[in-house]
Motif scaffolding. Structure first.
Motif, PDB file in Angstrom:
ATOM      1  N   LYS A 127       1.131  -1.173  -0.076  1.00 29.73           N
ATOM      2  CA  LYS A 127       0.360  -0.110   0.154  1.00 29.73           C
ATOM      3  C   LYS A 127       0.896   1.349  -0.119  1.00 29.73           C
ATOM      4  O   LYS A 127       0.775   2.825   1.079  1.00 29.73           O
ATOM      5  N   LEU A 128       2.518   1.291  -0.485  1.00 30.44           N
ATOM      6  CA  LEU A 128       3.058   1.830   0.170  1.00 30.44           C
ATOM      7  C   LEU A 128       3.169   3.028  -1.368  1.00 30.44           C
ATOM      8  O   LEU A 128       2.717   2.708  -2.370  1.00 30.44           O
ATOM      9  N   LEU A 129       2.370   4.394  -0.926  1.00 26.24           N
ATOM     10  CA  LEU A 129       2.102   5.328  -2.426  1.00 26.24           C
ATOM     11  C   LEU A 129       3.536   5.867  -2.221  1.00 26.24           C
ATOM     12  O   LEU A 129       3.818   6.613  -3.276  1.00 26.24           O
ATOM     13  N   SER A 130       4.317   6.630  -1.623  1.00 27.77           N
ATOM     14  CA  SER A 130       5.558   7.571  -2.123  1.00 27.77           C
ATOM     15  C   SER A 130       6.554   7.283  -1.039  1.00 27.77           C
ATOM     16  O   SER A 130       6.148   6.812  -0.189  1.00 27.77           O
ATOM     17  N   ALA A 131       7.945   6.985  -1.714  1.00 24.46           N
ATOM     18  CA  ALA A 131       8.954   7.320  -0.493  1.00 24.46           C
ATOM     19  C   ALA A 131      10.102   8.322  -1.281  1.00 24.46           C
ATOM     20  O   ALA A 131      10.127   8.507  -2.494  1.00 24.46           O
ATOM     21  N   THR A 132      10.968   8.668   0.092  1.00 25.76           N
ATOM     22  CA  THR A 132      11.672   9.336  -0.060  1.00 25.76           C
ATOM     23  C   THR A 132      13.168   9.211   0.487  1.00 25.76           C
ATOM     24  O   THR A 132      13.112   8.602   1.334  1.00 25.76           O
ATOM     25  N   LEU A 133      14.125   8.773   0.090  1.00 23.15           N
ATOM     26  CA  LEU A 133      15.232   8.467   0.229  1.00 23.15           C
ATOM     27  C   LEU A 133      16.296   9.194   0.424  1.00 23.15           C
ATOM     28  O   LEU A 133      16.989   9.497  -0.443  1.00 23.15           O
ATOM     29  N   TYR A 134      16.833   9.512   1.530  1.00 15.96           N
ATOM     30  CA  TYR A 134      17.647  10.231   1.507  1.00 15.96           C
ATOM     31  C   TYR A 134      19.658   9.655   2.201  1.00 15.96           C
ATOM     32  O   TYR A 134      19.525   8.804   3.188  1.00 15.96           O
ATOM     33  N   VAL A 135      20.325   9.717   1.165  1.00 14.08           N
ATOM     34  CA  VAL A 135      21.820   9.205   1.050  1.00 14.08           C
ATOM     35  C   VAL A 135      22.857   9.699   1.645  1.00 14.08           C
ATOM     36  O   VAL A 135      22.962  11.085   0.501  1.00 14.08           O
ATOM     37  N   THR A 136      23.443   9.616   2.185  1.00 15.01           N
ATOM     38  CA  THR A 136      25.304  10.259   2.403  1.00 15.01           C
ATOM     39  C   THR A 136      26.774  10.125   0.942  1.00 15.01           C
ATOM     40  O   THR A 136      26.727  11.002   0.813  1.00 15.01           O
ATOM     41  N   ASP A 137      25.861   8.683   1.006  1.00 12.48           N
ATOM     42  CA  ASP A 137      26.735   8.259  -0.530  1.00 12.48           C
ATOM     43  C   ASP A 137      26.240   8.098  -1.424  1.00 12.48           C
ATOM     44  O   ASP A 137      25.402   7.063  -1.576  1.00 12.48           O
ATOM     45  N   MET A 138      26.037   8.495  -2.777  1.00 12.32           N
ATOM     46  CA  MET A 138      25.498   8.316  -3.911  1.00 12.32           C
ATOM     47  C   MET A 138      26.485   6.647  -4.792  1.00 12.32           C
ATOM     48  O   MET A 138      24.962   5.837  -5.437  1.00 12.32           O
ATOM     49  N   SER A 139      27.297   7.473  -4.526  1.00 11.64           N
ATOM     50  CA  SER A 139      28.199   6.181  -4.765  1.00 11.64           C
ATOM     51  C   SER A 139      27.657   4.909  -3.941  1.00 11.64           C
ATOM     52  O   SER A 139      27.779   3.223  -5.180  1.00 11.64           O
ATOM     53  N   LEU A 140      27.264   4.359  -3.324  1.00  9.51           N
ATOM     54  CA  LEU A 140      26.141   3.279  -2.613  1.00  9.51           C
ATOM     55  C   LEU A 140      24.714   3.033  -3.349  1.00  9.51           C
ATOM     56  O   LEU A 140      24.582   1.979  -2.936  1.00  9.51           O
ATOM     57  N   LYS A 141      24.678   3.930  -3.940  1.00 12.34           N
ATOM     58  CA  LYS A 141      22.985   3.783  -4.851  1.00 12.34           C
ATOM     59  C   LYS A 141      22.634   2.431  -4.895  1.00 12.34           C
ATOM     60  O   LYS A 141      21.288   1.726  -4.692  1.00 12.34           O
ATOM     61  N   LYS A 142      23.686   1.703  -5.875  1.00 12.81           N
ATOM     62  CA  LYS A 142      23.327  -0.159  -6.005  1.00 12.81           C
ATOM     63  C   LYS A 142      22.801  -0.899  -4.930  1.00 12.81           C
ATOM     64  O   LYS A 142      21.769  -1.283  -5.614  1.00 12.81           O
ATOM     65  N   GLU A 143      23.346  -0.603  -3.948  1.00  7.02           N
ATOM     66  CA  GLU A 143      23.003  -1.631  -3.187  1.00  7.02           C
ATOM     67  C   GLU A 143      21.603  -1.416  -2.464  1.00  7.02           C
ATOM     68  O   GLU A 143      21.413  -2.001  -1.281  1.00  7.02           O
ATOM     69  N   MET A 144      21.153  -0.409  -2.276  1.00  5.53           N
ATOM     70  CA  MET A 144      20.271   0.445  -1.528  1.00  5.53           C
ATOM     71  C   MET A 144      19.089   0.359  -2.039  1.00  5.53           C
ATOM     72  O   MET A 144      18.441  -0.745  -1.928  1.00  5.53           O
ATOM     73  N   ASN A 145      19.631   0.269  -4.106  1.00  2.71           N
ATOM     74  CA  ASN A 145      18.565  -0.234  -4.535  1.00  2.71           C
ATOM     75  C   ASN A 145      18.093  -1.797  -4.353  1.00  2.71           C
ATOM     76  O   ASN A 145      16.930  -2.494  -4.792  1.00  2.71           O
ATOM     77  N   ASP A 146      19.554  -2.583  -4.464  1.00  4.94           N
ATOM     78  CA  ASP A 146      19.271  -4.209  -4.514  1.00  4.94           C
ATOM     79  C   ASP A 146      18.598  -4.108  -3.072  1.00  4.94           C
ATOM     80  O   ASP A 146      17.516  -4.994  -3.278  1.00  4.94           O
ATOM     81  N   ALA A 147      18.524  -3.876  -1.784  1.00  5.17           N
ATOM     82  CA  ALA A 147      17.848  -4.054  -0.594  1.00  5.17           C
ATOM     83  C   ALA A 147      16.527  -4.248  -0.609  1.00  5.17           C
ATOM     84  O   ALA A 147      15.693  -4.413  -0.534  1.00  5.17           O
ATOM     85  N   TRP A 148      15.990  -2.687  -1.423  1.00 10.16           N
ATOM     86  CA  TRP A 148      14.920  -2.390  -1.452  1.00 10.16           C
ATOM     87  C   TRP A 148      13.698  -3.240  -2.640  1.00 10.16           C
ATOM     88  O   TRP A 148      12.939  -2.914  -2.559  1.00 10.16           O
ATOM     89  N   THR A 149      14.636  -3.300  -3.784  1.00  9.99           N
ATOM     90  CA  THR A 149      13.742  -4.168  -3.997  1.00  9.99           C
ATOM     91  C   THR A 149      13.815  -5.754  -3.922  1.00  9.99           C
ATOM     92  O   THR A 149      12.896  -6.174  -5.172  1.00  9.99           O
ATOM     93  N   ALA A 150      14.461  -6.098  -3.105  1.00  8.61           N
ATOM     94  CA  ALA A 150      14.273  -7.397  -2.718  1.00  8.61           C
ATOM     95  C   ALA A 150      13.240  -7.461  -1.879  1.00  8.61           C
ATOM     96  O   ALA A 150      12.805  -8.758  -1.420  1.00  8.61           O
ATOM     97  N   TRP A 151      12.669  -6.367  -0.720  1.00  9.09           N
ATOM     98  CA  TRP A 151      12.001  -5.933   0.103  1.00  9.09           C
ATOM     99  C   TRP A 151      10.024  -5.601  -0.763  1.00  9.09           C
ATOM    100  O   TRP A 151       9.629  -5.955  -0.217  1.00  9.09           O
ATOM    101  N   LEU A 152      10.707  -5.357  -1.740  1.00  9.56           N
ATOM    102  CA  LEU A 152       9.132  -5.129  -2.200  1.00  9.56           C
ATOM    103  C   LEU A 152       9.175  -5.602  -4.026  1.00  9.56           C
ATOM    104  O   LEU A 152      10.142  -5.624  -4.906  1.00  9.56           O
ATOM    105  N   ALA A 153       7.973  -6.178  -4.396  1.00 12.22           N
ATOM    106  CA  ALA A 153       7.540  -6.416  -5.594  1.00 12.22           C
ATOM    107  C   ALA A 153       7.920  -5.420  -6.947  1.00 12.22           C
ATOM    108  O   ALA A 153       7.395  -4.220  -6.060  1.00 12.22           O
TER     109      ALA A 153
END
Length: 115
Positions: free
Chosen positions: A59-85
């Motif tokens: 039921k998530l409508l929107s998300a804002t993710l604040y990150v301190t190191d954009m070079s780690l964005k792939k790790e973040m995206n991998d965890a995010w997409t593992a959690w959400l269909a």
């Protein structure tokens, strides 16, 4: 009617109005972890808070993710997409920020519909 839940010294963890639930920023419990692990930790916390609010991650409508190191964005995206269909991905923005606190690599703010 506005319903506020889980009060902290500076905010409520979530506030509901007209069937929409607004969640305050969440960080990982263990900030010694890397980006992927911090993201996964936040997702587990979101599962619990969403359930407490009468909703879930589908039921998530929107998300804002604040990150301190954009070079780690792939790790973040991998965890995010593992959690959400793929069909349940919310509208999302990822913002690079200078500082979130010692060891904090990511903070997540979401909005969801009530189940």
């Amino acid at each position: 009617m506005i319903k506020r839940s889980v009060q902290t010294p500076i905010m409520h963890r979530f506030v509901e109005h007209a069937g929409t639930i607004y969640f305050g920023g969440l960080i990982a419990d263990d900030v010694a972890q890397g980006m992927g692990e911090q993201t996964a930790d936040i997702c587990r916390k979101l599962d619990k808070l969403l359930a407490e609010a009468g909703s879930d991650k589908t039921k998530l409508l929107s998300a804002t993710l604040y990150v301190t190191d954009m070079s780690l964005k792939k790790e973040m995206n991998d965890a995010w997409t593992a959690w959400l269909a793929a069909d349940d991905l919310p509208a999302r923005a990822t913002l690079g920020v200078a500082e979130l606190g010692k060891g904090v690599l990511i903070e997540v703010v979401v909005t969801a519909a009530r189940s």
